[in-house]
Scaffold this motif. Sequence first.
Motif, PDB file in Angstrom:
ATOM      1  N   ILE A 471      -2.954   2.054  15.040  1.00 36.69           N
ATOM      2  CA  ILE A 471      -2.345   3.584  15.521  1.00 36.69           C
ATOM      3  C   ILE A 471      -3.250   4.848  14.948  1.00 36.69           C
ATOM      4  CG2 ILE A 471      -0.439   5.180  15.539  1.00 36.69           C
ATOM      5  CD1 ILE A 471       1.298   2.610  15.126  1.00 36.69           C
ATOM      6  N   PHE A 472      -3.935   5.394  16.016  1.00 38.91           N
ATOM      7  CA  PHE A 472      -4.681   6.540  15.286  1.00 38.91           C
ATOM      8  C   PHE A 472      -3.881   7.537  15.425  1.00 38.91           C
ATOM      9  CE2 PHE A 472      -8.507   4.236  15.514  1.00 38.91           C
ATOM     10  CZ  PHE A 472      -9.343   5.093  15.364  1.00 38.91           C
ATOM     11  N   ASN A 555       1.815   9.087  22.493  1.00 47.55           N
ATOM     12  CA  ASN A 555       3.267   9.462  22.287  1.00 47.55           C
ATOM     13  C   ASN A 555       3.778  10.739  22.955  1.00 47.55           C
ATOM     14  OD1 ASN A 555       2.219  11.032  20.300  1.00 47.55           O
ATOM     15  ND2 ASN A 555       3.897  10.552  19.021  1.00 47.55           N
ATOM     16  N   GLU A 556       4.696  11.246  23.078  1.00 52.12           N
ATOM     17  CA  GLU A 556       5.281  12.311  23.770  1.00 52.12           C
ATOM     18  C   GLU A 556       4.597  13.507  23.172  1.00 52.12           C
ATOM     19  OE1 GLU A 556       7.006  13.232  26.208  1.00 52.12           O
ATOM     20  OE2 GLU A 556       8.022  11.089  26.880  1.00 52.12           O
ATOM     21  N   SER A 557       4.630  13.502  21.845  1.00 55.49           N
ATOM     22  CA  SER A 557       3.856  14.984  21.138  1.00 55.49           C
ATOM     23  C   SER A 557       2.495  14.750  21.063  1.00 55.49           C
ATOM     24  CB  SER A 557       4.440  15.134  19.741  1.00 55.49           C
ATOM     25  OG  SER A 557       4.270  13.893  18.938  1.00 55.49           O
ATOM     26  N   CYS A 558       1.593  13.608  21.784  1.00 52.74           N
ATOM     27  CA  CYS A 558       0.203  13.680  21.574  1.00 52.74           C
ATOM     28  C   CYS A 558      -0.257  13.521  20.054  1.00 52.74           C
ATOM     29  CB  CYS A 558      -0.231  14.602  22.154  1.00 52.74           C
ATOM     30  SG  CYS A 558      -1.782  14.133  22.908  1.00 52.74           S
ATOM     31  N   SER A 559       0.781  12.981  19.019  1.00 52.00           N
ATOM     32  CA  SER A 559       0.020  12.947  17.773  1.00 52.00           C
ATOM     33  C   SER A 559      -0.511  11.525  17.500  1.00 52.00           C
ATOM     34  CB  SER A 559       1.275  13.373  16.942  1.00 52.00           C
ATOM     35  OG  SER A 559       2.438  12.398  17.181  1.00 52.00           O
ATOM     36  N   ILE A 560      -0.092  10.609  18.311  1.00 54.13           N
ATOM     37  CA  ILE A 560      -0.666   9.300  17.974  1.00 54.13           C
ATOM     38  C   ILE A 560      -1.330   8.493  19.390  1.00 54.13           C
ATOM     39  CG2 ILE A 560       1.078   8.638  16.371  1.00 54.13           C
ATOM     40  CD1 ILE A 560       2.558   6.996  18.485  1.00 54.13           C
ATOM     41  N   MET A 561      -2.412   7.912  18.926  1.00 51.39           N
ATOM     42  CA  MET A 561      -2.887   7.016  19.931  1.00 51.39           C
ATOM     43  C   MET A 561      -3.114   5.603  19.710  1.00 51.39           C
ATOM     44  SD  MET A 561      -5.942   9.871  20.704  1.00 51.39           S
ATOM     45  CE  MET A 561      -7.256   8.858  21.441  1.00 51.39           C
ATOM     46  N   PRO A 562      -2.107   4.684  19.889  1.00 52.09           N
ATOM     47  CA  PRO A 562      -2.387   3.301  19.625  1.00 52.09           C
ATOM     48  C   PRO A 562      -3.449   2.472  20.071  1.00 52.09           C
ATOM     49  CG  PRO A 562      -0.179   3.891  20.215  1.00 52.09           C
ATOM     50  CD  PRO A 562      -1.203   5.106  20.582  1.00 52.09           C
TER      51      PRO A 562
END
Length: 921
Positions: A471-472, A555-562
């Motif tokens: 998870i980035f 995710n919804e808040s654009c805080s992670i990029m799996p």
Amino acid sequence: MLQKIEDFVFKFKLSILGIFVLLTIVMGYFALQIRMDAGFYKQLPSNHEFIHTYFQYQDALSGTNSITISLRTTDGEIFEKDYLSKLYELSETVRYLPGVNQASMKSLWTPNTRVMRVTEEGFEATTVIPGNITPSELNDAEIKNIRDRVLTGGHVGSLVANDFSASLIRVELTEFDPRTGEKLDYLQLGREIESIRDEYEQGNYKVEITGFAKMISDIASEAYNVVIFFALAFILTILAVYWYSRSWTLTFLPLVCSLTSLIWQFGMLKVLGFGLDPLAILVPFLVFAIGVSHGIQQVNQITKEVIDGRSAEYAARASFSRLLVPGSMALVTDLVGFGTLILLPIGMIQELGITASIGVAFKIITNLIMLPLAASYARYNDNFVKSASSAIAYRRKRVAIFGQLAKPRAAVITLTVSAILFAGAIFMASDRHVGDLHAGAPELRPEARYNKDISEITNRYNVTTDVLVVIFESLATTLGLPACRTIDMMQAQDNFHWYAENIDGVVSVISLSSIAKRGMSGYAEGNLKWSYLPRNDRALSFASSVVGPESGLMNESCSIMPIYIFTEDHKATTISHIIEEIENYKDQFLKSDATYTMKSFIKRPSEGTDFISEANVVSGFYAGELKDWNINEHEYFNSDEWILFGHENNFNVRDLWTNKLTSYFRDIDQYDEKLEPAVREIRKADIAIKTFFNENPDVPAIVYDMEEINFRLASGTVGIQHATNEIIEESEIPMMMIVYAVIFLLVFGTYLDWRATICCTVPLTFATMLGYAFMDIMQIGLKVSTLPVMVLAVGIGVDYAFYIYNRLQTYLKEGMEISQAFEQTFANTGAAVVFTALTLAIGVSTWSFSALKFQADMGMLLTFMFLINMVCAMTTLPALAVVLDKVFPRKNDSIFKFVGGQSGVAYLVAISLVIIALFFI
């Protein structure tokens, strides 16, 4: 004291036995209600950082607790009306299974399966099968369009088989059924899935199914067959005990007492709210075998007293008083061996430890109290005395060979051979592996349907059932753009994507950066030369905008990029290599200029207020120091510690990065988390931070570090497997040391003899090392099912030494020379020790024929450990005792006073040997 206990127990023996009968009836009522109980969360090592990551982001990720169903045609391709209609029916059936997260479902018929095209008007994202199409409306033209969309959308190899013979349906499961709110019954779900297979696997169609729910259900289905193995072992034990005792009364006494404790055990588990986990269902029956084996010692003592002309009452009393101490010691070590399993932070293992500990605790009552009390009512005739005398004389001749090993010359030879085997075992044990050594589901045999399904899916698709999710993490917002779509974030992920694809053992990788590059090539009519990441944030954001949170790539808040990394298998060697390479890359990345560390602070609420009024960034891309904000004293958290603080308090620390943080803290209730997803996390952070300040009144501020770009390991089936392997490896030696420490204390505290401590523990260490060598030879990995075996084998293995040394001490106190004392000891207890080991081995050896691979492995390993512990106790123990007695005569121990007397020698020698052996593993 012992005499007083004996007199009290036998004075009220009828009342005590009556209480036992009443307790058995009550516990039997509860025992009949116990059921199988499986859960996904119980398999997770709860305190591992990988599991922290999984729990934090489980709602935004896929591939960990999921079901994958492949519908395959054996005649033609999937692009036919009959196939697509059947796929639709199967999809709708799966959608309404218990525990299914319907929003996560993906198949050719779901709206989240889309194709991205470039038209004259720009990008066009459409579903592969439009929502206005139903199976009845399919025609050749529409099917051709579906085929084109599948090819254009890049779904071949991921959702559609490479040879177009099959397609997948994927769904994520929740631990609680969203329709009922109750805990998901995985075993019932597995049965329903199997009924779906039976319904749709007809004619030219085949159905392959993988996923935890299906695997655990298959295990449970086969686990019920343990009753067959138990019945077989029970019959063999009856025959063996009768051959040994020559009395049906003495045959059924230990069996009935062990069955009684088994009923108590099942009943108590139900009272405490536990079920039987399919992976631990063998444990109660193992405890039953332990009970029978200890009962043999009682039978042996009673038989000798009866042969000597004693009454049944006297024989029962003698058995009680002479075996209470060694029997209690042996069962306490068994109890400690099982009890240490509770220290392992894996729910299923903890339940296993509780289950076994309850059973062993009841064994102390049924074997050491109930059995001799019941035996006092037995009656024996002359035929029994004559038959038993003949049998004992025969067995004494057979075990006399062990007494010869107690001669000084033979002892030196035996000890030398043992030392050579010990050295070889240590060398082989150093090569043993932690984790699975075979592909597929290791709990099942290779020919099991589930493993065949895994093989079928792996061979037909570019993705596998083994997935590692890295998870980035980025900041929630950056300069008004979604952070996960910025150049720096996307470039960092793309670099890692390329690196991961080139790690040995990786099959394929899916990431948002790869989708964005495909989007850019789409602008150029699919020209691969234009497959790149633009250096303009707006263009990059647009190129990746065809993918939303429903894809699992953000995710919804654009805080992670799996990033989803598919591995060729989940063997320990494969996943440890991949994880090691990724962690090395992460270390280099965090040291590079690709990211920077930001230091931030949150001040305690001002006097007289209940809200946080100051929170800001100190350094990072900003220049500044803590003193600029009047912060001198503070509580510091580094990046990992701050992430852990967030996990423990159930909020995502990444969502605290916003220039409105102080405004949020001042009046968090005025913000709507439905409109601003970060508000939910900030609200939980606000509560946690205020609680921290209240509990730490002397801390004026919190200062923490946070990386601009960070990536977390790891979720997915492979990440969880690796976390489990690490926990097992870390826990193994501490658990072993606890068991050994208890053995040291029990032996020395009972005999007050440093020689006893060494003689009882060193052979046990030899046997443990040989057990590890056996695992290496048989290619059995150290994992959830085998670590408990090795730990409890230590506790059970020392039982033989207790019974031998307890009798040896009696003869030594009578003034016998040590070699003569061993000859008498083996004449009286040698046959019982050998037969005890054989009884235990019989009880578990039948498991080797189980259809479940893990049960077969446990059966083979336990059989070997029970027998090798007996061999070491009968050979190495007397040899070591004789050598020690000759080198350090018992009449003169003064030379050891400088190390603390006899106890000092015991601990220096025995502990050193054990630590050295375990260290070399």
